[in-house]
Design a protein around this motif. Structure first.
Motif, short mmCIF file in Angstrom:
data_model
loop_
_atom_site.label_atom_id
_atom_site.label_comp_id
_atom_site.label_asym_id
_atom_site.label_seq_id
_atom_site.Cartn_x
_atom_site.Cartn_y
_atom_site.Cartn_z
N LEU A 167 0.86 -1.18 0.00
CA LEU A 167 0.00 0.00 0.00
C LEU A 167 0.90 1.23 0.00
CD1 LEU A 167 -2.53 -1.13 2.73
CD2 LEU A 167 -3.10 -0.70 0.35
N PHE A 168 0.44 2.33 -0.62
CA PHE A 168 1.22 3.56 -0.55
C PHE A 168 1.11 4.09 0.87
CE2 PHE A 168 -0.51 3.46 -4.95
CZ PHE A 168 0.66 3.10 -5.56
N PRO A 169 2.22 4.11 1.62
CA PRO A 169 2.10 4.43 3.05
C PRO A 169 1.70 5.88 3.30
CG PRO A 169 4.41 4.13 2.44
CD PRO A 169 3.60 3.75 1.25
N TRP A 170 1.93 6.75 2.31
CA TRP A 170 1.59 8.16 2.50
C TRP A 170 0.17 8.49 2.07
CZ3 TRP A 170 5.54 6.29 -0.57
CH2 TRP A 170 5.25 6.18 -1.93
N LYS A 171 -0.58 7.48 1.61
CA LYS A 171 -1.98 7.71 1.25
C LYS A 171 -2.87 7.01 2.27
CE LYS A 171 -1.50 7.97 -3.81
NZ LYS A 171 -2.11 9.28 -4.11
N THR A 172 -4.04 7.59 2.52
CA THR A 172 -5.00 6.94 3.40
C THR A 172 -5.56 5.71 2.68
OG1 THR A 172 -6.86 8.18 2.53
CG2 THR A 172 -5.69 9.15 4.41
N VAL A 173 -6.30 4.89 3.44
CA VAL A 173 -6.90 3.70 2.86
C VAL A 173 -7.76 4.07 1.65
CG1 VAL A 173 -8.59 1.88 3.29
CG2 VAL A 173 -6.83 2.39 5.00
N LEU A 174 -8.60 5.09 1.83
CA LEU A 174 -9.48 5.49 0.73
C LEU A 174 -8.67 5.99 -0.47
CD1 LEU A 174 -12.41 5.96 -0.22
CD2 LEU A 174 -12.25 8.28 0.68
N GLN A 175 -7.65 6.81 -0.20
CA GLN A 175 -6.82 7.33 -1.30
C GLN A 175 -6.11 6.20 -2.04
OE1 GLN A 175 -4.41 10.00 0.99
NE2 GLN A 175 -5.69 11.79 0.55
N ASN A 176 -5.70 5.17 -1.28
CA ASN A 176 -5.08 4.01 -1.92
C ASN A 176 -6.04 3.34 -2.90
OD1 ASN A 176 -2.29 2.77 -1.29
ND2 ASN A 176 -2.89 3.72 0.65
#
Lengths: 256, 250, 259
Positions: free
Chosen positions: C91-100
């Motif tokens: 997962l992109f660690p700098w994005k929230t779950v929703l943004q991912n």
């Protein structure tokens, strides 16, 4: 092939110098703004032949290394003391947290006032610039030593000083050396500024003279000379690190 | 100990040093000429702060530092990403970066003066040069360290070349870029003050030098302390900003 | 169209570190065909190249010798027809779950309102509603993997490529996730290629288990496991026979003088 490798790694350096020479010859910038590399090289050779270069390198080297050495002595002592004693930590923590991020170079005129325009003030400003970096890294290295390791040493009957000498210092060495590697270039930067502002010879002094007399060949020669000194010092310290840590890796378990 | 007293206790050492300063100066251990009493310095500081002619020097220094650092940030990030992403750029510029890296950047002060004169341009260019490599190398290392699986995930979700660079390589390098930026921030102050001390007609370094030459030592101390306070405040502000930007690290 | 296989690998040979002196023959003579809607597992000793095979199908690792065809087209790079799930979630660690979950939809230029709808729906199915604005570092391993799967499903790939997706999870979470994956597979009819070194997991989840030899990886055997399953703890003798058979075959790979 392996014997050719050191020569191959010189190729890019030669390419950069060739580009410099070619660009300067193309005449886009005037000879004053960018003298040819060949002319600069000739000046370096003349400086070397006259003994001027070695004298200046010697002065700058002495001041930078003396300041760095003083800071290393004090910084490692204070860092270890902070790790080992509550009182030392109480006293030095706020001092270091304020001293670390502030620009120490602003102290230079004060040192000139106190210590005069000779070597003392140049060494002192270099030492001050390095002190907080070395202290912080030593402290972090020393408190980072695995607790179980200390307990083991104590339970095997090691005295407090033996623990310090035989466990804490060796285990903190990698981080202490990291501090040295950050501090040494700072010592050089600061020493050069001191020499440029106060005079008194050294590579910084030569550089300032060149600027005053609008001698751009001398200026570029000085920059190349300083770059070589910087490279030698940085490489030397990296070599020292490899030697020391190689020895340590065999003599003790790695904890960090 | 009562928790309200804790901050006081923590900063007692600094207070002790201040008292020591005041004491040895007042007692005449060292001459008040070499070390003006702290109270005199603070009084001089206050009169500087309320003097309208003081502030243009502050803004001149701040503007030079901010401009040089900002340009170095943009160019350094682009350079670092290019070095990490493109083999051609790496072969072409890598050696230049490696050669330039060990040069103590203060050696460039006289050169920037010959090139750009003694005004803003020479300082901005100097700071740009001094900050460029710390930022570029940090960016390079950050991009090289980005998890391969993140790049593959993005590619399989439909990211093109530019999206990969912007959304993954750059974003993944942000922690390293910030670390490089902190080094660059410290370098900014060193080069700014050095070059202003050496030759300038404006700025805090210039003021320190002028007060020193005029033997107005309380004022000189006050200006030095202004620079230190600015350096300290900038670092604190930067650490807050970095913590906020990296809040996702949990 | 339904007659062509989802994935066809023919005569694939792959050397790791091609063009350098330390070349290692990783895959050799791989022939594999995966039906549309089929669930297969790749099993073998560590270093047998099963993950490499998965990443070649994914289009991440370029190959020279042989042919890899997905949906009738030769694989030349990654594509959104193949979704990937990694062991470490990625997962992109700098994005929230929703943004991912939104990321792939943004890349497909799905209109914002529709993308949000779809992402929220997927997160609800993954039982992550309420965690939309959390960062991955704030979630447990199981939640992270559910978010990663939701992100992959969002772009509606035909094929799921999964590299030990449950390898980093604890035993309980793992069995719950296995149930959920089976459910996703049954309800969506996606083609799944699943890499694991857990033989029970492979037999339980898949219709066929592909067994690979140790380096250089060749296909040793393909075991049909398409009987109905009630759970990993089932008493069905066919399940236990298949597990025992595959175990024996994998263990043989570790014996000296073999392969």
């Amino acid at each position: 092939m392996s014997r050719l490798r050191p020569l191959l790694s010189l190729l890019p350096v030669l390419a950069v110098f060739a580009f410099w020479e070619g660009f300067a010859r193309a005449g886009i910038l005037s000879d004053f703004l960018l003298p040819r590399f060949s002319v600069v090289l000739q000046r370096i050779w003349e400086d070397f032949r006259d003994g001027l270069l070695l004298e200046a390198i010697g002065q700058t080297f002495y001041r930078a290394v003396a300041g760095f050495g003083l800071a290393a002595l004090l910084g490692v002592s204070v860092g270890v003391a902070m790790a080992g004693s509550r009182a030392a930590r109480w006293f030095f923590e706020p001092v270091v947290s304020v001293g670390f991020p502030t620009p120490k170079i602003a102290f230079l005129p004060i040192f000139m006032l106190w210590l005069g325009l000779g070597d003392a003030s140049k060494v002192a400003i270099a030492a001050l610039a390095c002190f907080f970096i070395i202290t912080t890294n030593t402290y972090l290295g020393a408190v980072g030593v695995d607790r179980h390791f200390l307990w083991a040493a104590r339970s095997l009957g090691a005295s407090r000083t033996a623990v310090l000498r035989e466990v804490i210092l060796p285990a903190a060495t990698p981080q202490v050396l990291t501090g040295f590697q950050i501090a040494l270039p700072i010592a050089l930067i600061t020493t050069l500024v001191g020499e440029m502002i106060m005079g008194g010879g050294g590579l910084g002094g030569l550089l300032l003279d060149s600027q005053r007399f609008a001698d751009s060949v001398g200026l570029f020669a000085g920059i190349v000379e300083i770059a070589v000194l910087g490279t030698v010092l940085i490489r030397g310290l990296a070599l020292l690190r490899r030697l020391l840590l190689h020895w340590h890796a065999e003599a003790r378990p790695v904890t960090s | 100990m009562a928790s309200a007293l804790r901050p006081v206790w923590l900063y007692t050492p600094l207070l002790l040093l201040a008292l020591l300063w005041e004491g040895i100066s007042r007692a005449g251990v060292v001459s008040a000429y070499a070390l003006p009493p702290l109270t005199n310095v603070l009084a001089a500081w206050w009169s500087l702060l309320v003097d309208p002619s003081f502030w243009p020097h502050v803004f001149a220094s701040l503007g030079r530092g901010a401009a040089g650092l900002a340009i170095a940030l943009v160019v350094g990030v682009v350079l670092g990403v290019s070095l990490a992403w493109s083999r051609a750029v790496n072969m072409l510029l890598g050696p230049v970066v490696q050669m330039f890296y060990p040069l103590p950047k203060s050696a460039l002060i006289p050169l920037t003066i010959i090139w750009f004169g003694i005004g803003d341009e020479s300082k901005i260019f100097l700071i740009f040069l001094g900050c460029l490599l710390p930022i570029a190398t940090a960016t390079y290392n950050g991009v090289r360290g980005v998890d391969r699986n993140l790049l593959w995930s993005a590619a399989s979700l439909g990211a093109g070349r530019w999206s990969l660079i912007r959304d993954v390589a750059f974003m993944g390098a942000v922690p390293d870029i910030l670390a490089g930026l902190r080094t660059a921030l410290a370098m900014t102050f060193v080069l700014l003050v050095s070059s202003e001390l050496l030759i300038s007609n404006e700025g805090l370094g210039f003021l320190i030098r002028s007060y020193g030459d005029g033997s107005q030592y309380p004022q000189m101390f006050a200006c030095s302390m202004t620079v230190m306070a600015m350096g300290f405040a900038a670092d604190q502000a930067f650490r807050r900003l970095a913590a906020w930007l990296l809040r996702w690290r949990g | 169209m339904s007659g062509t296989p989802a994935i066809r690998v023919a005569g694939l040979r792959f050397e790791y570190g091609e063009g350098t002196r330390q070349r290692v023959l990783t895959l050799d003579g791989i022939e594999l065909s995966v039906r549309r809607g089929e669930f297969i597992s790749l099993v073998g000793p560590s270093g047998c190249g099963k993950s490499t095979l998965l990443y070649i199908i994914g289009g991440f690792v370029p190959y020279r010798v042989g042919e890899v065809v997905v949906n009738g087209a030769r694989v030349t790079g990654p594509g959104k027809d193949r979704g990937v799930v990694f062991q470490q979630f990625a997962l992109f660690p700098w994005k929230t779950v929703l943004q991912n979950v939104l990321y792939g939809l943004e890349k497909q230029r799905v209109p914002r309102a529709e993308a949000l709808d779809r992402a929220r729906g997927l997160l609800r199915t993954a039982r992550l509603d309420g965690f939309e604005n959390h960062y991955p570092s704030q979630l447990s391993g199981g939640m992270r993997q559910r978010a990663a799967i939701a992100r992959t499903l969002a772009v509606e790939p035909d094929i799921l490529l999964m590299d030990e997706p449950f390898g980093a999870l604890d035993a309980q979470t793992r069995s719950v996730m296995q149930e959920q994956l089976r459910e996703i597979w049954r309800s969506t009819g996606k083609t799944v290629v699943f890499v694991t070194h857990d033989v029970r997991e492979a037999v339980y989840l898949s219709e066929r288990v592909v067994l690979m030899t140790k380096r250089p990886g060749r296909i040793k055997e393909v075991v049909d496991t398409a009987f109905p399953k009630t759970g990993e703890m089932t008493a069905d003798p066919r399940f236990h026979e298949a597990v025992a058979h595959i175990w024996k075959s994998v263990r043989a790979e570790f014996e000296p003088g073999h392969g």
